[in-house]
Design a protein around this motif. Structure first.
Motif, PDB file in Angstrom:
ATOM      1  N   ALA A  24       1.097  -1.337  -0.100  1.00 32.99           N
ATOM      2  CA  ALA A  24       0.059   0.186  -0.022  1.00 32.99           C
ATOM      3  C   ALA A  24       0.996   0.951  -0.260  1.00 32.99           C
ATOM      4  O   ALA A  24       0.544   2.353  -0.597  1.00 32.99           O
ATOM      5  CB  ALA A  24      -0.980   0.390   0.999  1.00 32.99           C
ATOM      6  N   ASP A  25       2.029   0.794   0.577  1.00 30.39           N
ATOM      7  CA  ASP A  25       2.685   2.364   0.634  1.00 30.39           C
ATOM      8  C   ASP A  25       3.646   2.625  -0.382  1.00 30.39           C
ATOM      9  O   ASP A  25       3.779   4.151  -1.261  1.00 30.39           O
ATOM     10  CB  ASP A  25       3.898   2.346   1.395  1.00 30.39           C
ATOM     11  CG  ASP A  25       4.064   2.313   3.385  1.00 30.39           C
ATOM     12  OD1 ASP A  25       2.730   2.539   3.233  1.00 30.39           O
ATOM     13  OD2 ASP A  25       4.524   1.839   3.966  1.00 30.39           O
ATOM     14  N   TYR A  26       3.462   2.106  -1.482  1.00 29.84           N
ATOM     15  CA  TYR A  26       4.668   1.636  -3.085  1.00 29.84           C
ATOM     16  C   TYR A  26       3.029   2.634  -3.797  1.00 29.84           C
ATOM     17  O   TYR A  26       3.740   3.245  -4.194  1.00 29.84           O
ATOM     18  CB  TYR A  26       5.142   0.663  -3.287  1.00 29.84           C
ATOM     19  CG  TYR A  26       6.592   0.248  -3.462  1.00 29.84           C
ATOM     20  CD1 TYR A  26       7.376   1.101  -3.827  1.00 29.84           C
ATOM     21  CD2 TYR A  26       6.384  -1.283  -2.231  1.00 29.84           C
ATOM     22  CE1 TYR A  26       8.509   0.184  -3.277  1.00 29.84           C
ATOM     23  CE2 TYR A  26       7.738  -1.615  -1.443  1.00 29.84           C
ATOM     24  CZ  TYR A  26       8.559  -1.040  -2.475  1.00 29.84           C
ATOM     25  OH  TYR A  26      10.552  -1.418  -2.328  1.00 29.84           O
ATOM     26  N   ILE A  27       1.765   2.226  -3.721  1.00 31.54           N
ATOM     27  CA  ILE A  27       0.919   2.261  -4.555  1.00 31.54           C
ATOM     28  C   ILE A  27       0.659   3.919  -4.782  1.00 31.54           C
ATOM     29  O   ILE A  27       0.540   4.600  -4.999  1.00 31.54           O
ATOM     30  CB  ILE A  27      -0.164   1.641  -4.306  1.00 31.54           C
ATOM     31  CG1 ILE A  27      -0.080   0.488  -4.590  1.00 31.54           C
ATOM     32  CG2 ILE A  27      -1.851   2.398  -4.658  1.00 31.54           C
ATOM     33  CD1 ILE A  27      -1.545  -1.024  -4.304  1.00 31.54           C
ATOM     34  N   ASN A  28       0.992   4.246  -2.616  1.00 36.49           N
ATOM     35  CA  ASN A  28       0.498   5.517  -2.502  1.00 36.49           C
ATOM     36  C   ASN A  28       1.903   6.471  -2.764  1.00 36.49           C
ATOM     37  O   ASN A  28       1.463   7.541  -3.495  1.00 36.49           O
ATOM     38  CB  ASN A  28       0.600   5.201  -0.977  1.00 36.49           C
ATOM     39  CG  ASN A  28      -1.047   4.989  -0.004  1.00 36.49           C
ATOM     40  OD1 ASN A  28      -1.834   4.864  -1.261  1.00 36.49           O
ATOM     41  ND2 ASN A  28      -1.293   5.328   0.923  1.00 36.49           N
ATOM     42  N   GLU A  29       3.381   5.721  -3.112  1.00 37.07           N
ATOM     43  CA  GLU A  29       4.111   6.578  -3.606  1.00 37.07           C
ATOM     44  C   GLU A  29       3.837   6.829  -5.390  1.00 37.07           C
ATOM     45  O   GLU A  29       4.139   7.774  -5.657  1.00 37.07           O
ATOM     46  CB  GLU A  29       5.710   5.767  -3.400  1.00 37.07           C
ATOM     47  CG  GLU A  29       6.867   6.682  -3.200  1.00 37.07           C
ATOM     48  CD  GLU A  29       7.417   5.934  -3.070  1.00 37.07           C
ATOM     49  OE1 GLU A  29       9.169   6.172  -3.719  1.00 37.07           O
ATOM     50  OE2 GLU A  29       7.607   4.901  -2.626  1.00 37.07           O
ATOM     51  N   LEU A  30       3.598   5.445  -5.761  1.00 39.42           N
ATOM     52  CA  LEU A  30       3.369   6.358  -6.871  1.00 39.42           C
ATOM     53  C   LEU A  30       2.567   7.273  -7.403  1.00 39.42           C
ATOM     54  O   LEU A  30       2.892   7.636  -8.247  1.00 39.42           O
ATOM     55  CB  LEU A  30       2.821   4.550  -7.091  1.00 39.42           C
ATOM     56  CG  LEU A  30       2.916   4.364  -9.410  1.00 39.42           C
ATOM     57  CD1 LEU A  30       3.634   4.684  -9.525  1.00 39.42           C
ATOM     58  CD2 LEU A  30       2.064   2.772  -9.357  1.00 39.42           C
ATOM     59  N   GLU A  31       1.576   7.147  -6.151  1.00 44.20           N
ATOM     60  CA  GLU A  31       0.389   8.453  -6.917  1.00 44.20           C
ATOM     61  C   GLU A  31       1.155   9.642  -6.672  1.00 44.20           C
ATOM     62  O   GLU A  31       1.047  10.561  -7.178  1.00 44.20           O
ATOM     63  CB  GLU A  31      -1.086   8.360  -6.040  1.00 44.20           C
ATOM     64  CG  GLU A  31      -1.871   8.958  -5.588  1.00 44.20           C
ATOM     65  CD  GLU A  31      -2.476   9.481  -4.718  1.00 44.20           C
ATOM     66  OE1 GLU A  31      -4.486   9.624  -5.454  1.00 44.20           O
ATOM     67  OE2 GLU A  31      -2.585   8.273  -4.091  1.00 44.20           O
ATOM     68  N   HIS A  32       2.239   9.727  -5.257  1.00 46.44           N
ATOM     69  CA  HIS A  32       2.624  11.327  -5.030  1.00 46.44           C
ATOM     70  C   HIS A  32       3.497  11.623  -6.336  1.00 46.44           C
ATOM     71  O   HIS A  32       3.546  12.476  -6.940  1.00 46.44           O
ATOM     72  CB  HIS A  32       3.051  10.722  -3.615  1.00 46.44           C
ATOM     73  CG  HIS A  32       4.059  12.353  -3.362  1.00 46.44           C
ATOM     74  ND1 HIS A  32       3.525  13.334  -3.138  1.00 46.44           N
ATOM     75  CD2 HIS A  32       5.118  12.202  -3.405  1.00 46.44           C
ATOM     76  CE1 HIS A  32       4.448  13.996  -2.269  1.00 46.44           C
ATOM     77  NE2 HIS A  32       5.314  13.782  -3.017  1.00 46.44           N
ATOM     78  N   ILE A  33       4.603  10.203  -6.635  1.00 44.76           N
ATOM     79  CA  ILE A  33       5.546  11.102  -7.809  1.00 44.76           C
ATOM     80  C   ILE A  33       4.360  10.991  -9.331  1.00 44.76           C
ATOM     81  O   ILE A  33       5.299  12.052  -9.887  1.00 44.76           O
ATOM     82  CB  ILE A  33       6.347   8.863  -8.106  1.00 44.76           C
ATOM     83  CG1 ILE A  33       7.294   9.305  -6.555  1.00 44.76           C
ATOM     84  CG2 ILE A  33       7.134   9.619  -8.839  1.00 44.76           C
ATOM     85  CD1 ILE A  33       8.093   7.813  -6.376  1.00 44.76           C
ATOM     86  N   HIS A  34       3.782  10.142  -8.682  1.00 46.53           N
ATOM     87  CA  HIS A  34       2.559  10.266 -10.783  1.00 46.53           C
ATOM     88  C   HIS A  34       2.254  11.307 -10.909  1.00 46.53           C
ATOM     89  O   HIS A  34       2.214  12.274 -12.312  1.00 46.53           O
ATOM     90  CB  HIS A  34       1.686   9.796 -10.646  1.00 46.53           C
ATOM     91  CG  HIS A  34       1.080   9.969 -12.418  1.00 46.53           C
ATOM     92  ND1 HIS A  34       1.340   9.430 -12.871  1.00 46.53           N
ATOM     93  CD2 HIS A  34       0.012  10.122 -11.906  1.00 46.53           C
ATOM     94  CE1 HIS A  34       0.663   9.652 -14.128  1.00 46.53           C
ATOM     95  NE2 HIS A  34      -0.544  10.532 -13.690  1.00 46.53           N
ATOM     96  N   GLN A  35       1.941  12.360  -9.822  1.00 45.23           N
ATOM     97  CA  GLN A  35       1.014  13.414 -10.144  1.00 45.23           C
ATOM     98  C   GLN A  35       2.812  14.358 -10.398  1.00 45.23           C
ATOM     99  O   GLN A  35       2.158  16.116 -10.736  1.00 45.23           O
ATOM    100  CB  GLN A  35       0.629  14.572  -7.943  1.00 45.23           C
ATOM    101  CG  GLN A  35      -0.238  13.839  -8.155  1.00 45.23           C
ATOM    102  CD  GLN A  35      -0.828  13.406  -6.409  1.00 45.23           C
ATOM    103  OE1 GLN A  35      -0.559  14.520  -5.586  1.00 45.23           O
ATOM    104  NE2 GLN A  35      -2.008  12.773  -6.330  1.00 45.23           N
ATOM    105  N   LYS A  36       3.746  14.202  -9.496  1.00 42.87           N
ATOM    106  CA  LYS A  36       4.829  15.661 -10.392  1.00 42.87           C
ATOM    107  C   LYS A  36       5.650  15.038 -11.686  1.00 42.87           C
ATOM    108  O   LYS A  36       6.179  15.490 -11.716  1.00 42.87           O
ATOM    109  CB  LYS A  36       6.004  14.727  -9.118  1.00 42.87           C
ATOM    110  CG  LYS A  36       6.106  15.087  -7.718  1.00 42.87           C
ATOM    111  CD  LYS A  36       7.222  14.735  -6.932  1.00 42.87           C
ATOM    112  CE  LYS A  36       6.787  15.570  -5.679  1.00 42.87           C
ATOM    113  NZ  LYS A  36       7.846  16.130  -4.527  1.00 42.87           N
ATOM    114  N   ASN A  37       5.075  13.828 -12.294  1.00 40.40           N
ATOM    115  CA  ASN A  37       5.493  13.745 -13.814  1.00 40.40           C
ATOM    116  C   ASN A  37       7.016  13.438 -13.725  1.00 40.40           C
ATOM    117  O   ASN A  37       7.399  14.061 -15.059  1.00 40.40           O
ATOM    118  CB  ASN A  37       4.759  15.244 -14.316  1.00 40.40           C
ATOM    119  CG  ASN A  37       3.956  14.174 -15.551  1.00 40.40           C
ATOM    120  OD1 ASN A  37       4.316  13.262 -16.032  1.00 40.40           O
ATOM    121  ND2 ASN A  37       4.635  15.662 -16.500  1.00 40.40           N
ATOM    122  N   ASP A  38       7.126  12.577 -13.197  1.00 41.25           N
ATOM    123  CA  ASP A  38       8.757  12.094 -13.187  1.00 41.25           C
ATOM    124  C   ASP A  38       8.493  10.823 -13.495  1.00 41.25           C
ATOM    125  O   ASP A  38       8.258   9.779 -12.751  1.00 41.25           O
ATOM    126  CB  ASP A  38       9.182  12.230 -11.471  1.00 41.25           C
ATOM    127  CG  ASP A  38      10.559  12.348 -11.803  1.00 41.25           C
ATOM    128  OD1 ASP A  38      11.486  11.106 -12.520  1.00 41.25           O
ATOM    129  OD2 ASP A  38      11.674  12.151 -10.980  1.00 41.25           O
TER     130      ASP A  38
END
Length: 151
Positions: A24-38
Motif C-alpha cells: 500500500a505504501d508503494y501504491i501511495n508513493e506511486l500516486e504521489h510521484i505520478h502527480q509530479k510527472n517524474d
C-alpha cells in the motif's frame, strides 16, 4: 486516491499485514510521484513495487502450501493473472505510454479487493497451521526439559 489502512484490511497474520501495508505504501508513493510527472522515479517505484509484490506472493503461497490450503492452486492463478496484467502495463510504460495513473487505479482497487476476499479465504488455514507449529515447538521445549530432569 490514497490507500488508507483500516482494520478491515488486517488479516490477523502480522507478517502478511506488514507486507500488505508496504505494498500500500508503494501504491501511495506511486500516486504521489505520478502527480509530479517524474518518469524516472515512477519507473523505479513501479519496478520496486513489482519486485516486492512478487516476493510477497511467493511468501504467501509458501505459507498456504505449508498449511495444506486446499485452494492454493486457484490462489496462485489469481497471482499469476495479476502479475501478467501488471507486466503488460509496465511494458506499455517502458515504451513511453503514460499508464502510471491507470496502474495506480488498478493496484489500489485490486489490493483492497484481494485482501478482503481472496486473502481472507486462506487466513484460517494459515493461522491454524502457525499456531500448531508454535504449540509443537513449545511442547518439544518442555518435553526436552522434563526428559533431562528425570535422567
Amino acid at each position: 486516491m490514497t490507500i488508507r489502512w483500516t482494520e478491515d484490511l488486517n488479516t490477523g497474520i502480522e507478517v502478511i499485514d506488514r507486507q500488505h501495508m508496504r505494498i500500500a505504501d508503494y501504491i501511495n508513493e506511486l500516486e504521489h510521484i505520478h502527480q509530479k510527472n517524474d518518469r524516472v522515479v515512477t519507473g523505479r517505484v513501479l519496478d520496486e513495487l513489482m519486485d516486492y509484490t512478487l516476493s510477497h506472493f511467493a511468501f504467501e503461497e509458501s505459507l498456504q502450501e505449508e498449511a495444506g490450503y486446499e485452494y492454493l492452486r486457484p490462489h496462485q492463478k489469481v497471482h499469476e493473472l495479476f502479475t501478467r496484467r501488471i507486466n503488460q502495463y509496465l511494458n506499455r510504460y517502458r515504451l513511453g505510454d503514460d499508464v502510471a495513473g491507470e496502474i495506480h487505479g488498478l493496484l489500489r482497487t485490486w489490493l483492497v479487493s484481494h485482501i478482503k476476499h481472496d486473502d481472507a479465504d486462506y487466513v484460517a488455514a494459515v493461522r491454524d497451521n502457525m499456531l500448531a507449529i508454535l504449540a509443537e515447538k513449545q511442547r518439544s521445549k518442555h518435553e526436552g526439559w522434563l526428559s533431562r530432569f528425570f535422567r
